[in-house]
Design a protein around this motif. Structure first.
Motif, PDB file in Angstrom:
ATOM      1  N   ILE A   1      41.893  88.716  43.426  1.00  0.00           N
ATOM      2  CA  ILE A   1      42.217  89.539  42.250  1.00  0.00           C
ATOM      3  C   ILE A   1      40.968  90.298  41.805  1.00  0.00           C
ATOM      4  N   GLN A   2      39.837  89.583  41.739  1.00  0.00           N
ATOM      5  CA  GLN A   2      38.590  90.221  41.323  1.00  0.00           C
ATOM      6  C   GLN A   2      38.158  91.286  42.334  1.00  0.00           C
TER       7      GLN A   2
ATOM      8  N   ALA B   1      40.300  94.373  41.908  1.00  0.00           N
ATOM      9  CA  ALA B   1      39.920  95.111  40.700  1.00  0.00           C
ATOM     10  C   ALA B   1      38.630  95.893  40.945  1.00  0.00           C
TER      11      ALA B   1
ATOM     12  N   ALA C   1      44.412  93.238  36.680  1.00  0.00           N
ATOM     13  CA  ALA C   1      43.769  92.003  37.143  1.00  0.00           C
ATOM     14  C   ALA C   1      44.004  90.875  36.143  1.00  0.00           C
TER      15      ALA C   1
ATOM     16  N   HIS D   1      47.487  89.514  36.512  1.00  0.00           N
ATOM     17  CA  HIS D   1      47.598  88.627  37.683  1.00  0.00           C
ATOM     18  C   HIS D   1      46.962  87.265  37.391  1.00  0.00           C
TER      19      HIS D   1
ATOM     20  N   ILE E   1      35.614  90.144  35.382  1.00  0.00           N
ATOM     21  CA  ILE E   1      36.288  91.437  35.480  1.00  0.00           C
ATOM     22  C   ILE E   1      35.821  92.357  34.353  1.00  0.00           C
TER      23      ILE E   1
END
Length: 188
Positions: free
Chosen positions: A6-7, A10, A136, A139, A163
């Motif tokens: 996810i990171q 992003a 992000a 999620h 993030i």
């Protein structure tokens, strides 16, 4: 999806936004001639539209002039038409097998308009980056609700902070580049 992916996603989105705004800023006219002004002008050669940089060598031999040397001398007229049609306010002059484009000085009002347009480009890039952060975080929240993942609250908060830090870093880069471009536009 796990926290790392996810990171990573992003960050990739933020980097793409940054690259896009950089390419847009290259095409903004300043007081001096730069090849970035005409590199991506579409010209009709050999029956298809192509970027100017693909069919010609572009240089800025003087601060107020761009020189375009087509790889194929027979395409000079088509390239000149494409530059005129691009709506950049430039007047290409055919000089044998090359094209000279004189860059007229910008008026004070035009400089202000261009500086405002550059700031809008920067804001659009920052909005895209904020959207990446929002997605992000969504999620991450979904992962937190999924009990089969076994992710602690500390990990969730840490991921969100990372993030946010990515966003701040990339927004700062955009702000710096926009400010530099605006300053360059204002120079006479």
């Amino acid at each position: 999806m796990d926290l790392d992916s996810i990171q990573l996603h992003a960050e990739e989105t933020m980097v793409k936004s940054l690259e896009y705004v950089r390419s847009e800023l290259k095409g903004v006219r300043t007081g001096r001639a730069t090849t970035g002004l005409v590199e991506f002008v579409k010209v009709e050669v050999y029956g298809s539209e192509t970027d100017l940089r693909s069919v010609a060598l572009i240089s800025a031999p003087e601060p107020t002039q761009i020189l375009v040397k087509p790889y194929d001398g027979s395409t000079v007229q088509e390239i000149a038409k494409g530059i005129t049609a691009a709506g950049l306010g430039l007047n290409p002059m055919v000089d044998g097998k090359q094209i000279r484009i004189n860059i007229p000085p910008l008026s004070g009002d035009r400089r202000k308009e261009l500086a405002a347009s550059v700031k809008q480009m920067g804001e659009a890039a920052k909005v895209a980056m904020r959207n990446a952060r929002r997605d992000a975080n969504k999620h991450i929240d979904q992962l937190a609700k999924d009990k089969s993942q076994h992710i602690s609250e500390d990990e969730i908060e840490g991921a969100k902070e990372e993030i946010q830090d990515l966003l701040k870093k990339h927004e700062k880069i955009v702000e710096d580049e926009v400010a530099a471009k605006a300053k360059e536009i204002q120079e006479v």
